[in-house]
Write a protein that holds these residues in place. Structure first.
Motif, mmCIF file in Angstrom:
data_model
loop_
_atom_site.group_PDB
_atom_site.id
_atom_site.type_symbol
_atom_site.label_atom_id
_atom_site.label_comp_id
_atom_site.label_asym_id
_atom_site.label_seq_id
_atom_site.Cartn_x
_atom_site.Cartn_y
_atom_site.Cartn_z
ATOM 1 N N GLY A 195 48.155 19.656 -11.206
ATOM 2 C CA GLY A 195 49.287 19.642 -11.844
ATOM 3 C C GLY A 195 50.058 20.797 -12.415
ATOM 4 N N ASP A 246 47.119 15.839 -11.546
ATOM 5 C CA ASP A 246 48.009 14.774 -11.443
ATOM 6 C C ASP A 246 47.332 13.863 -9.822
ATOM 7 O OD1 ASP A 246 48.650 16.519 -9.187
ATOM 8 O OD2 ASP A 246 51.006 16.534 -10.740
ATOM 9 N N TYR A 247 47.737 13.010 -9.006
ATOM 10 C CA TYR A 247 48.081 12.485 -8.140
ATOM 11 C C TYR A 247 48.277 11.576 -8.004
ATOM 12 C CZ TYR A 247 46.282 8.947 -11.140
ATOM 13 O OH TYR A 247 46.634 7.661 -11.503
ATOM 14 N N ARG A 248 48.542 11.264 -6.271
ATOM 15 C CA ARG A 248 49.740 10.660 -5.809
ATOM 16 C C ARG A 248 48.927 9.530 -4.679
ATOM 17 N NH1 ARG A 248 54.271 13.995 -3.784
ATOM 18 N NH2 ARG A 248 53.557 15.484 -1.847
ATOM 19 N N ASN A 263 50.290 9.666 -0.768
ATOM 20 C CA ASN A 263 50.573 9.873 0.289
ATOM 21 C C ASN A 263 51.119 8.982 1.231
ATOM 22 O OD1 ASN A 263 52.002 12.010 -0.471
ATOM 23 N ND2 ASN A 263 49.835 12.832 -0.740
ATOM 24 N N LYS A 276 54.466 7.622 -3.245
ATOM 25 C CA LYS A 276 54.469 9.147 -3.520
ATOM 26 C C LYS A 276 54.845 9.319 -5.205
ATOM 27 C CE LYS A 276 54.970 8.957 1.349
ATOM 28 N NZ LYS A 276 54.960 7.383 1.508
ATOM 29 N N TYR A 283 53.896 10.644 -8.761
ATOM 30 C CA TYR A 283 52.783 11.013 -9.080
ATOM 31 C C TYR A 283 52.460 10.826 -10.581
ATOM 32 C CZ TYR A 283 52.813 15.741 -6.932
ATOM 33 O OH TYR A 283 53.838 16.714 -5.463
ATOM 34 N N GLN A 284 51.063 10.146 -10.764
ATOM 35 C CA GLN A 284 50.448 9.946 -11.519
ATOM 36 C C GLN A 284 49.794 10.910 -12.397
ATOM 37 O OE1 GLN A 284 50.681 6.440 -12.849
ATOM 38 N NE2 GLN A 284 52.719 6.923 -11.131
ATOM 39 N N ARG A 285 49.321 10.863 -13.710
ATOM 40 C CA ARG A 285 48.867 11.745 -14.495
ATOM 41 C C ARG A 285 47.448 11.667 -15.301
ATOM 42 N NH1 ARG A 285 52.423 16.038 -12.977
ATOM 43 N NH2 ARG A 285 54.636 16.350 -13.430
#
Length: 182
Positions: free
Chosen positions: A53, A68-70, A72, A116, A118-120
């Motif tokens: 991030g 962060d992650y997402r 896709n 898609k 972002y999660q933090r």
């Protein structure tokens, strides 16, 4: 009788050859179907990736990063945890990083939709006086993996001269384990 026996044997030979050919065609069709199924799974499954991030100096030499992650992919995932650690560039990176330091594990235990977005994770502050790698791995499961855990790895380089900014090292600059994913 010998002629009739010969004709019967000849007929059986043609029949068995025909059956063998049909069996081979069936096996080839099954292979094509299996390959198509594998491709369909690859297209439809969750593909979860993580990163660090935004990074910024708060008070020199403290750098704050907001991992962060997402997802896709095309199907939901269940994120179990994210591992994030720091390593000074002046020390050689391990060929095989250990992703098991309990102080570097951030438990998530939440589903992640394939939107898609972002999660933090919570912000992480670290004292950085030199170029420092931040690396990690996100562990998750999806509907196609059964009980198998999947993961994707990441690595970045935080550079003090970039005021806490970061870059991605080239793939040949770090061992391949830091880029590995399943």
């Amino acid at each position: 009788i010998a002629g009739i026996t010969a004709l019967i044997l000849l007929g059986q030979t043609f029949y068995f050859r025909s059956q063998a050919r049909r069996l081979k065609e069936s096996i080839d069709e099954m292979k094509i179907t299996a390959n198509a199924t594998e491709r369909m799974v690859a297209i439809q499954r969750a593909w979860v990736f993580a990163g660090i991030g935004e990074t910024k100096y708060t008070e020199r030499p403290i750098v704050m990063t907001n991992p962060d992650y997402r997802n896709n992919g095309a199907s939901p995932a269940f994120v179990e945890y994210v591992f994030v650690d720091f390593w000074p560039k002046s020390k050689p990176l391990l060929e095989k990083p250990a992703y098991n330091n309990p102080n570097c594990i951030y438990r998530v235990m939440d589903p992640l939709q394939p939107d898609k977005a972002y999660q933090r994770l919570p912000q992480i502050g670290v004292n950085i006086s030199e170029d420092t790698y931040v690396y990690g791995r996100i562990y998750y499961r999806d509907a196609f993996a059964g009980s198998d855990q999947r993961y994707s790895s990441f690595i970045y380089l935080i550079k003090p001269e970039l005021k806490g900014g970061h870059i991605r090292p080239l793939m040949d600059e770090v061992p391949s384990e830091y880029w590995k994913w399943t």
